[in-house]
Design a protein around this motif. Structure first.
Motif, PDB file in Angstrom:
ATOM      1  N   SER A 210       0.834  -1.207   0.000  1.00 19.55           N
ATOM      2  CA  SER A 210       0.000   0.000   0.000  1.00 19.55           C
ATOM      3  C   SER A 210       0.865   1.252   0.000  1.00 19.55           C
ATOM      4  O   SER A 210       1.953   1.275   0.593  1.00 19.55           O
ATOM      5  CB  SER A 210      -0.916  -0.002   1.226  1.00 19.55           C
ATOM      6  OG  SER A 210      -1.540   1.241   1.396  1.00 19.55           O
ATOM      7  N   ASP A 211       0.373   2.303  -0.675  1.00 16.53           N
ATOM      8  CA  ASP A 211       1.096   3.573  -0.647  1.00 16.53           C
ATOM      9  C   ASP A 211       1.029   4.224   0.725  1.00 16.53           C
ATOM     10  O   ASP A 211       1.762   5.167   1.012  1.00 16.53           O
ATOM     11  CB  ASP A 211       0.547   4.538  -1.707  1.00 16.53           C
ATOM     12  CG  ASP A 211      -0.943   4.806  -1.547  1.00 16.53           C
ATOM     13  OD1 ASP A 211      -1.606   4.079  -0.771  1.00 16.53           O
ATOM     14  OD2 ASP A 211      -1.447   5.733  -2.210  1.00 16.53           O
ATOM     15  N   GLN A 212       0.180   3.686   1.599  1.00 14.55           N
ATOM     16  CA  GLN A 212       0.101   4.202   2.968  1.00 14.55           C
ATOM     17  C   GLN A 212       1.373   3.886   3.753  1.00 14.55           C
ATOM     18  O   GLN A 212       1.659   4.527   4.752  1.00 14.55           O
ATOM     19  CB  GLN A 212      -1.115   3.601   3.665  1.00 14.55           C
ATOM     20  CG  GLN A 212      -1.460   4.242   4.996  1.00 14.55           C
ATOM     21  CD  GLN A 212      -2.774   3.749   5.551  1.00 14.55           C
ATOM     22  OE1 GLN A 212      -3.502   3.022   4.889  1.00 14.55           O
ATOM     23  NE2 GLN A 212      -3.086   4.125   6.765  1.00 14.55           N
ATOM     24  N   SER A 251      -7.655  -2.451  16.952  1.00 17.63           N
ATOM     25  CA  SER A 251      -7.342  -3.632  16.153  1.00 17.63           C
ATOM     26  C   SER A 251      -5.851  -3.912  16.085  1.00 17.63           C
ATOM     27  O   SER A 251      -5.434  -4.926  15.529  1.00 17.63           O
ATOM     28  CB  SER A 251      -7.874  -3.463  14.727  1.00 17.63           C
ATOM     29  OG  SER A 251      -7.269  -2.337  14.089  1.00 17.63           O
ATOM     30  N   PHE A 252      -5.026  -3.006  16.670  1.00 16.51           N
ATOM     31  CA  PHE A 252      -3.579  -3.081  16.580  1.00 16.51           C
ATOM     32  C   PHE A 252      -3.156  -3.323  15.124  1.00 16.51           C
ATOM     33  O   PHE A 252      -2.481  -4.286  14.783  1.00 16.51           O
ATOM     34  CB  PHE A 252      -2.983  -4.171  17.475  1.00 16.51           C
ATOM     35  CG  PHE A 252      -1.493  -3.985  17.697  1.00 16.51           C
ATOM     36  CD1 PHE A 252      -1.038  -3.101  18.641  1.00 16.51           C
ATOM     37  CD2 PHE A 252      -0.571  -4.671  16.934  1.00 16.51           C
ATOM     38  CE1 PHE A 252       0.332  -2.901  18.827  1.00 16.51           C
ATOM     39  CE2 PHE A 252       0.795  -4.490  17.113  1.00 16.51           C
ATOM     40  CZ  PHE A 252       1.243  -3.591  18.058  1.00 16.51           C
ATOM     41  N   GLU A 253      -3.544  -2.384  14.293  1.00 20.11           N
ATOM     42  CA  GLU A 253      -3.235  -2.468  12.869  1.00 20.11           C
ATOM     43  C   GLU A 253      -3.360  -1.075  12.267  1.00 20.11           C
ATOM     44  O   GLU A 253      -4.276  -0.329  12.619  1.00 20.11           O
ATOM     45  CB  GLU A 253      -4.217  -3.445  12.183  1.00 20.11           C
ATOM     46  CG  GLU A 253      -3.929  -3.690  10.733  1.00 20.11           C
ATOM     47  CD  GLU A 253      -4.915  -4.688  10.137  1.00 20.11           C
ATOM     48  OE1 GLU A 253      -4.789  -5.004   8.932  1.00 20.11           O
ATOM     49  OE2 GLU A 253      -5.816  -5.150  10.869  1.00 20.11           O
ATOM     50  N   LEU A 254      -2.457  -0.721  11.386  1.00 20.36           N
ATOM     51  CA  LEU A 254      -2.555   0.561  10.695  1.00 20.36           C
ATOM     52  C   LEU A 254      -3.539   0.366   9.551  1.00 20.36           C
ATOM     53  O   LEU A 254      -3.179  -0.076   8.459  1.00 20.36           O
ATOM     54  CB  LEU A 254      -1.175   0.996  10.187  1.00 20.36           C
ATOM     55  CG  LEU A 254      -0.970   2.505   9.985  1.00 20.36           C
ATOM     56  CD1 LEU A 254      -1.206   3.257  11.289  1.00 20.36           C
ATOM     57  CD2 LEU A 254       0.412   2.794   9.457  1.00 20.36           C
ATOM     58  N   LEU A 255      -4.796   0.659   9.815  1.00 19.90           N
ATOM     59  CA  LEU A 255      -5.883   0.355   8.878  1.00 19.90           C
ATOM     60  C   LEU A 255      -5.804   1.236   7.639  1.00 19.90           C
ATOM     61  O   LEU A 255      -5.356   2.391   7.707  1.00 19.90           O
ATOM     62  CB  LEU A 255      -7.224   0.564   9.573  1.00 19.90           C
ATOM     63  CG  LEU A 255      -7.483  -0.344  10.775  1.00 19.90           C
ATOM     64  CD1 LEU A 255      -8.734   0.104  11.507  1.00 19.90           C
ATOM     65  CD2 LEU A 255      -7.608  -1.795  10.337  1.00 19.90           C
ATOM     66  N   PRO A 256      -6.239   0.735   6.504  1.00 16.04           N
ATOM     67  CA  PRO A 256      -6.242   1.548   5.276  1.00 16.04           C
ATOM     68  C   PRO A 256      -7.249   2.685   5.388  1.00 16.04           C
ATOM     69  O   PRO A 256      -8.288   2.548   6.046  1.00 16.04           O
ATOM     70  CB  PRO A 256      -6.629   0.548   4.182  1.00 16.04           C
ATOM     71  CG  PRO A 256      -7.347  -0.542   4.906  1.00 16.04           C
ATOM     72  CD  PRO A 256      -6.722  -0.638   6.261  1.00 16.04           C
ATOM     73  N   LEU A 257      -6.936   3.782   4.725  1.00 17.80           N
ATOM     74  CA  LEU A 257      -7.825   4.940   4.675  1.00 17.80           C
ATOM     75  C   LEU A 257      -8.507   4.976   3.322  1.00 17.80           C
ATOM     76  O   LEU A 257      -7.895   4.645   2.301  1.00 17.80           O
ATOM     77  CB  LEU A 257      -7.037   6.240   4.883  1.00 17.80           C
ATOM     78  CG  LEU A 257      -6.787   6.643   6.327  1.00 17.80           C
ATOM     79  CD1 LEU A 257      -5.734   7.742   6.398  1.00 17.80           C
ATOM     80  CD2 LEU A 257      -8.068   7.116   6.996  1.00 17.80           C
ATOM     81  N   ASP A 258      -9.772   5.375   3.310  1.00 21.34           N
ATOM     82  CA  ASP A 258     -10.501   5.470   2.046  1.00 21.34           C
ATOM     83  C   ASP A 258      -9.838   6.487   1.142  1.00 21.34           C
ATOM     84  O   ASP A 258      -9.353   7.527   1.587  1.00 21.34           O
ATOM     85  CB  ASP A 258     -11.955   5.880   2.295  1.00 21.34           C
ATOM     86  CG  ASP A 258     -12.701   4.823   3.102  1.00 21.34           C
ATOM     87  OD1 ASP A 258     -12.313   3.632   3.016  1.00 21.34           O
ATOM     88  OD2 ASP A 258     -13.667   5.180   3.802  1.00 21.34           O
ATOM     89  N   SER A 259      -9.839   6.165  -0.130  1.00 20.69           N
ATOM     90  CA  SER A 259      -9.243   7.091  -1.111  1.00 20.69           C
ATOM     91  C   SER A 259     -10.078   8.355  -1.244  1.00 20.69           C
ATOM     92  O   SER A 259     -11.272   8.361  -1.035  1.00 20.69           O
ATOM     93  CB  SER A 259      -9.112   6.396  -2.470  1.00 20.69           C
ATOM     94  OG  SER A 259      -8.338   5.230  -2.349  1.00 20.69           O
TER      95      SER A 259
END
Length: 259
Positions: A210-212, A251-259
């Motif tokens: 991911s580009d995140q 969630s202990f996770e860097l969740l994706p952000l909506d585009s």
């Protein structure tokens, strides 16, 4: 014989029988169950009295309901105190909703017919393996991450908190950043700044494809308010709502952000 006489006890001074002793650990376990039951009472809808589902707070008062329980009250008033309730005042409390989901998992552990981890440890007087009893997803990932000495959740990430924070107090968010290995920015990062774009840290817990992964600076705003700042998603600087931040921690996770 005088030496064999039993001592006389005056009325009212007769020694009381010793209280029955509970097995070690059972009292602490019962106390934990009672404390959790009290917590559940605070998480009940003011109208249907069940555990809240999609909790909403009517802006004019502090009463909290399931979203379905007050759908017929919008435009009239709170069913408890009759304070006027308007559609713009109805806000889903996402932080409280996350807390209720976590309590649901804890309830399953406490009331499960099988021994929970805490109860098993108390009864056997020895540490049990966490995997059989622990809450899955976020808490489990957090424990494994620490055991493997991996970077903390927000390692390599910087956060700037802009605007007012009502539902998620800013002080609490800052403490979460620090505890999770991130850093707090005192100035709002500028996407077109050479200094901003040349920071060479990488977000360890972002998805590798991911580009995140290359976004290291987040401008956090309070998404439960009516204020909507101008969207920023450029290079290493992205805009993100406070609910996303809380969900990442849960969630202990860097969740994706909506585009």
């Amino acid at each position: 014989m005088p030496g064999n006489r039993q001592p006389r006890v005056r009325s009212g001074n007769e020694p009381r029988p010793a209280p029955a002793m509970e097995p070690e650990g059972r009292g602490a376990w019962a106390h934990s169950r009672a404390a959790f039951d009290r917590l559940e009472k605070l998480l009940r809808c003011s109208r249907c009295t069940n555990i809240l589902r999609e909790p909403v707070c009517l802006g004019g008062c502090e009463h909290i309901f399931c979203s379905n329980c007050v759908s017929d009250c919008i435009g009239t008033g709170c069913p408890v105190c009759y304070t006027p309730a308007w559609i713009q005042d109805v806000k889903i409390n996402r932080q409280l909703d996350s807390m209720i989901q976590l309590c649901s998992k804890l309830r399953n552990l406490l009331h499960d017919k099988k021994l929970s981890g805490v109860k098993a440890c108390l009864q056997r007087k020895a540490c049990e393996q966490e995997e059989k009893y622990e809450i899955p997803e976020g808490p489990q990932r957090s424990r494994l991450n620490k055991e493997q000495l991996l970077p903390k959740l927000f390692d390599g990430c910087y956060f700037y908190f802009g605007g007012a924070f009502k539902h998620h107090p800013k002080d609490n968010l800052v403490k979460l950043v620090t505890a999770a290995g991130g850093q707090v920015l005192s100035r709002k990062p500028k996407p077109d700044s050479d200094v901003t774009q040349t920071i060479n840290t990488v977000a360890y817990h972002a998805k590798a494809d991911s580009d995140q992964r290359f976004c290291t600076q987040y401008i956090i705003y309070e998404d439960l308010s009516n204020h909507r700042p101008e969207r920023v998603r450029q290079g290493k600087v992205w805009m993100a709502p406070s609910s996303w931040f809380i969900d990442c921690v849960m969630s202990f996770e860097l969740l994706p952000l909506d585009s």
